[in-house]
Design an enzyme around this catalytic site. Sequence first.
Site, PDB file in Angstrom:
ATOM      1  N   ASP A 185      -3.609   4.533   4.474  1.00 16.73           N
ATOM      2  CA  ASP A 185      -2.544   4.138   5.408  1.00 16.73           C
ATOM      3  C   ASP A 185      -2.519   5.180   6.509  1.00 16.73           C
ATOM      4  O   ASP A 185      -2.773   6.362   6.259  1.00 16.73           O
ATOM      5  CB  ASP A 185      -1.180   4.064   4.714  1.00 16.73           C
ATOM      6  N   ASN A 204      -6.860   5.753   9.711  1.00 17.34           N
ATOM      7  CA  ASN A 204      -6.826   4.501  10.451  1.00 17.34           C
ATOM      8  C   ASN A 204      -7.800   3.553   9.745  1.00 17.34           C
ATOM      9  O   ASN A 204      -8.999   3.827   9.657  1.00 17.34           O
ATOM     10  CB  ASN A 204      -7.267   4.746  11.903  1.00 17.34           C
ATOM     11  N   ALA A 205      -7.275   2.456   9.235  1.00 18.09           N
ATOM     12  CA  ALA A 205      -8.104   1.578   8.398  1.00 18.09           C
ATOM     13  C   ALA A 205      -9.294   1.011   9.168  1.00 18.09           C
ATOM     14  O   ALA A 205     -10.382   0.862   8.603  1.00 18.09           O
ATOM     15  CB  ALA A 205      -7.253   0.458   7.836  1.00 18.09           C
ATOM     16  N   ASP A 218      -3.967  -5.775   4.172  1.00 16.71           N
ATOM     17  CA  ASP A 218      -2.599  -6.239   4.460  1.00 16.71           C
ATOM     18  C   ASP A 218      -2.079  -5.479   5.676  1.00 16.71           C
ATOM     19  O   ASP A 218      -1.175  -4.645   5.573  1.00 16.71           O
ATOM     20  CB  ASP A 218      -1.701  -6.004   3.230  1.00 16.71           C
ATOM     21  N   CYS A 240       0.778 -11.228   8.235  1.00 19.55           N
ATOM     22  CA  CYS A 240       2.223 -11.493   8.269  1.00 19.55           C
ATOM     23  C   CYS A 240       2.670 -11.874   9.676  1.00 19.55           C
ATOM     24  O   CYS A 240       3.858 -11.815   9.980  1.00 19.55           O
ATOM     25  CB  CYS A 240       3.008 -10.294   7.734  1.00 19.55           C
TER      26      CYS A 240
HETATM   27  C1  LIG Z   1       2.290  -4.824   5.928  1.00 20.66           C
HETATM   28  S1  LIG Z   1       2.365  -3.110   5.614  1.00 20.66           S
HETATM   29  C2  LIG Z   1       1.499  -2.960   4.107  1.00 20.66           C
HETATM   30  C3  LIG Z   1       2.338  -3.297   2.892  1.00 20.66           C
HETATM   31  C4  LIG Z   1       1.677  -2.991   1.588  1.00 20.66           C
HETATM   32  N1  LIG Z   1       0.347  -3.578   1.496  1.00 20.66           N
HETATM   33  C5  LIG Z   1       2.513  -3.485   0.435  1.00 20.66           C
HETATM   34  O1  LIG Z   1       2.184  -4.531  -0.114  1.00 20.66           O
HETATM   35  O2  LIG Z   1       3.508  -2.847   0.095  1.00 20.66           O
HETATM   36  C6  LIG Z   1       1.248  -2.439   6.756  1.00 20.66           C
HETATM   37  C7  LIG Z   1       0.956  -0.962   6.597  1.00 20.66           C
HETATM   38  O3  LIG Z   1      -0.138  -0.664   7.442  1.00 20.66           O
HETATM   39  C8  LIG Z   1       0.039   0.639   7.949  1.00 20.66           C
HETATM   40  N2  LIG Z   1      -0.802   0.695   9.151  1.00 20.66           N
HETATM   41  C9  LIG Z   1      -0.543   0.234  10.395  1.00 20.66           C
HETATM   42  N3  LIG Z   1      -1.627   0.389  11.187  1.00 20.66           N
HETATM   43  C10 LIG Z   1      -2.594   0.973  10.430  1.00 20.66           C
HETATM   44  C11 LIG Z   1      -3.939   1.366  10.660  1.00 20.66           C
HETATM   45  N4  LIG Z   1      -4.516   1.179  11.841  1.00 20.66           N
HETATM   46  N5  LIG Z   1      -4.612   1.905   9.640  1.00 20.66           N
HETATM   47  C12 LIG Z   1      -4.042   2.073   8.420  1.00 20.66           C
HETATM   48  N6  LIG Z   1      -2.779   1.729   8.151  1.00 20.66           N
HETATM   49  C13 LIG Z   1      -2.069   1.173   9.135  1.00 20.66           C
HETATM   50  C14 LIG Z   1       1.520   0.802   8.150  1.00 20.66           C
HETATM   51  O4  LIG Z   1       1.867   2.175   8.107  1.00 20.66           O
HETATM   52  C15 LIG Z   1       2.075   0.000   6.956  1.00 20.66           C
HETATM   53  O5  LIG Z   1       2.311   0.848   5.875  1.00 20.66           O
END
Ligand SMILES: C[S@@+](CC[C@H](N)C(=O)[O-])C[C@H]1O[C@@H](n2cnc3c(N)ncnc32)[C@H](O)[C@@H]1O
Length: 394
Positions: free
Chosen positions: A250, A277-278, A298, A338
């Site tokens: 994350d 960063n994913a 996700d 989402c």
């Molecule tokens: C929809 S939430 C994930 C929820 C989680 N999968 C759950 O089921 O509880 C999206 C997450 O992606 C993270 N995020 C946003 N942009 C990102 C990126 N470029 N790389 C990694 N994480 C990221 C946010 O910090 C957030 O925690």
Amino acid sequence: MKPAGLPRVAVSSHGAARLRAGEPWVWRSDVTPPRAAGAETDADLVAVVDPRGKPLGTAFFAPDSPIPLRVWGPGVTPYTDEELRRRLRDAHDRRRATAAAAAAYRVAHAEADGLPGLIVDRYADALVVQTLCAAMDRREAAVVAALRDLFAPRLVVLRNDGAARDFEGLPRRKGVVHGAGPTRVTYAEGEVRFTVDLLEDAKTGGFLDQRENHLRTRRYAHGTGLDAFTYHGGFALHLARGCEHVLALDESAPAIERARANAADNGLTHVECRVANAFDALRELEGQGTRYDVVVLDPPALAKRRGPLTAAERGYRELNLRGLRLLRPGGVLVTCSCSAQMTPTRFEGVLVEAAGLAGRPVQVLERRGAAADHPVLLGVPATEYLKCWILRAL
Ligand SMILES: C[S@@+](CC[C@H](N)C(=O)[O-])C[C@H]1O[C@@H](n2cnc3c(N)ncnc32)[C@H](O)[C@@H]1O
């Protein structure tokens, strides 16, 4: 019944058709004229009529909101605190069927539960409230009183600090509005325990809409797993019950800190939590030749509420292509979106393109949505915002 006694607000024939088809919202462009009769009064409850003056129901009214009308009920449905309490109790009664075994779940899902602009989530002995339109905002005290009577909660936390408030032109605010004690709560989700801070963490604390998908993913857990947008370890910790190693990513350092603490609390020492960063990390892992048996994607909503979808579709395509490339033969991709704008059909289209680019036949194992305590309103595509497709790449 004639909608006597309430100010009348007329909607366009398009707006009227949408309301008749079950849509509970009227956008500003469908209110005629945009600042209509009701704007001259302070009333936030109005009678909605079609262009010929035919009654369409009673609605909350906020003339300056992008969504000035939110249906409260058919015909003349006066607002009373008692009616609000009845709807909350009914919504909760319905959870006996949809969230019976859950310790954390959505008690009230706004329009889809007949409660315009009101969200209530339960985390063990605490409740979190969001009021997302001006009329429900003004009724906050009545909401809290009803929740105290119905649930006798230890704590009620108000989380009116999300972007939805900006959209409505409402100020952001949050705080404990009833009770005392820690806002950090631990709850079980199946075999896994999660801790959330109801005042500080994202959304109302957790992503409760993914509860059933977290639990379902356990069934596919084997070998090594990757959860690329893990937040507090939602998918990763369930995967870890069946995988020998899980990498959880994350970009948020506080989220990863909590994921690590949650993994430790569950005795899951084989979950590696990393701030990254994913998009970059997936490319690097692919370049290094690392492969997984299960990959979960996700991401946050890549598409805005309105406007062109092209950039978002590109983002989802790229992400899913990378996810597929990281899978061993027979590996499982759990992929979510989402974004309400990204309809299930468009999402599937993007996945088809990603599979084509990856050059791999892909089986559809499951097409899933939000947990059943986040009901979908028939005829209202925006309520079907969460997609969770489970695929097998051959
Ligand atoms: C929809 S939430 C994930 C929820 C989680 N999968 C759950 O089921 O509880 C999206 C997450 O992606 C993270 N995020 C946003 N942009 C990102 C990126 N470029 N790389 C990694 N994480 C990221 C946010 O910090 C957030 O925690």
